[in-house]
Scaffold this motif. Structure first.
Motif, PDB file in Angstrom:
ATOM      1  N   GLU A   8       7.771  18.445  54.681  1.00  0.00           N
ATOM      2  CA  GLU A   8       6.324  18.579  54.793  1.00  0.00           C
ATOM      3  C   GLU A   8       5.567  17.308  54.438  1.00  0.00           C
ATOM      4  O   GLU A   8       4.391  17.195  54.707  1.00  0.00           O
ATOM      5  CB  GLU A   8       5.815  19.739  53.927  1.00  0.00           C
ATOM      6  N   GLY A   9       6.232  16.351  53.852  1.00  0.00           N
ATOM      7  CA  GLY A   9       5.601  15.071  53.558  1.00  0.00           C
ATOM      8  C   GLY A   9       5.610  14.766  52.073  1.00  0.00           C
ATOM      9  O   GLY A   9       6.072  15.554  51.266  1.00  0.00           O
ATOM     10  N   GLY A  10       5.104  13.622  51.739  1.00  0.00           N
ATOM     11  CA  GLY A  10       5.050  13.211  50.343  1.00  0.00           C
ATOM     12  C   GLY A  10       5.798  11.909  50.136  1.00  0.00           C
ATOM     13  O   GLY A  10       6.421  11.357  51.053  1.00  0.00           O
ATOM     14  N   SER A  11       5.738  11.414  48.912  1.00  0.00           N
ATOM     15  CA  SER A  11       6.331  10.113  48.626  1.00  0.00           C
ATOM     16  C   SER A  11       7.853  10.133  48.719  1.00  0.00           C
ATOM     17  O   SER A  11       8.462   9.145  49.113  1.00  0.00           O
ATOM     18  CB  SER A  11       5.893   9.634  47.246  1.00  0.00           C
ATOM     19  N   ARG A  12       8.497  11.255  48.355  1.00  0.00           N
ATOM     20  CA  ARG A  12       9.958  11.317  48.476  1.00  0.00           C
ATOM     21  C   ARG A  12      10.378  11.193  49.929  1.00  0.00           C
ATOM     22  O   ARG A  12      11.333  10.502  50.266  1.00  0.00           O
ATOM     23  CB  ARG A  12      10.485  12.656  47.927  1.00  0.00           C
ATOM     24  N   ARG A  13       9.666  11.878  50.816  1.00  0.00           N
ATOM     25  CA  ARG A  13      10.015  11.816  52.235  1.00  0.00           C
ATOM     26  C   ARG A  13       9.780  10.419  52.778  1.00  0.00           C
ATOM     27  O   ARG A  13      10.614   9.883  53.513  1.00  0.00           O
ATOM     28  CB  ARG A  13       9.211  12.817  53.045  1.00  0.00           C
ATOM     29  N   ASP A  14       8.653   9.826  52.441  1.00  0.00           N
ATOM     30  CA  ASP A  14       8.349   8.479  52.932  1.00  0.00           C
ATOM     31  C   ASP A  14       9.426   7.486  52.507  1.00  0.00           C
ATOM     32  O   ASP A  14       9.891   6.665  53.296  1.00  0.00           O
ATOM     33  CB  ASP A  14       6.988   8.011  52.425  1.00  0.00           C
ATOM     34  N   SER A  15       9.837   7.583  51.254  1.00  0.00           N
ATOM     35  CA  SER A  15      10.864   6.686  50.730  1.00  0.00           C
ATOM     36  C   SER A  15      12.206   6.922  51.426  1.00  0.00           C
ATOM     37  O   SER A  15      12.887   5.982  51.830  1.00  0.00           O
ATOM     38  CB  SER A  15      11.005   6.893  49.226  1.00  0.00           C
ATOM     39  N   PHE A  16      12.571   8.188  51.575  1.00  0.00           N
ATOM     40  CA  PHE A  16      13.834   8.530  52.225  1.00  0.00           C
ATOM     41  C   PHE A  16      13.853   8.034  53.665  1.00  0.00           C
ATOM     42  O   PHE A  16      14.828   7.424  54.114  1.00  0.00           O
ATOM     43  CB  PHE A  16      14.062  10.038  52.194  1.00  0.00           C
TER      44      PHE A  16
END
Length: 86
Positions: A22-30
């Motif tokens: 769904e998004g967020g900083s963890r997804r962006d980093s991954f």
């Protein structure tokens, strides 16, 4: 990693989290990390294989890279298929 794999890892003392599509900083980093790995560390065959581990993980996390290949290769591209190969 699937739910069974996470449960096994938790029994060994690791604390692994589910994908964050769904998004967020963890997804962006991954997504940034895995997209770079796909470009530099995989062969053309692996990069274009819809069932490769790296492409499956990019799809699970809803990354823009998505594990898709070009339409010229005969697989679905991003759009109305919403992550499914036809």
């Amino acid at each position: 990693m699937n739910a069974k794999g996470r449960a096994s890892a938790k029994a060994q003392g690791m604390n692994l989290k589910r994908p964050q599509p769904e998004g967020g900083s963890r997804r962006d980093s991954f997504c940034a990390r895995m997209s770079g790995m796909k470009k530099k560390l995989t062969s053309a065959k692996t990069a274009n294989d819809p069932n490769s581990r790296i492409n499956k993980s990019l799809r699970a996390w809803n990354c823009a890279e998505g594990g898709y290949v070009t339409a010229a290769d005969g697989c679905a591209t991003k759009g109305k298929t919403k992550g499914r190969y036809i």
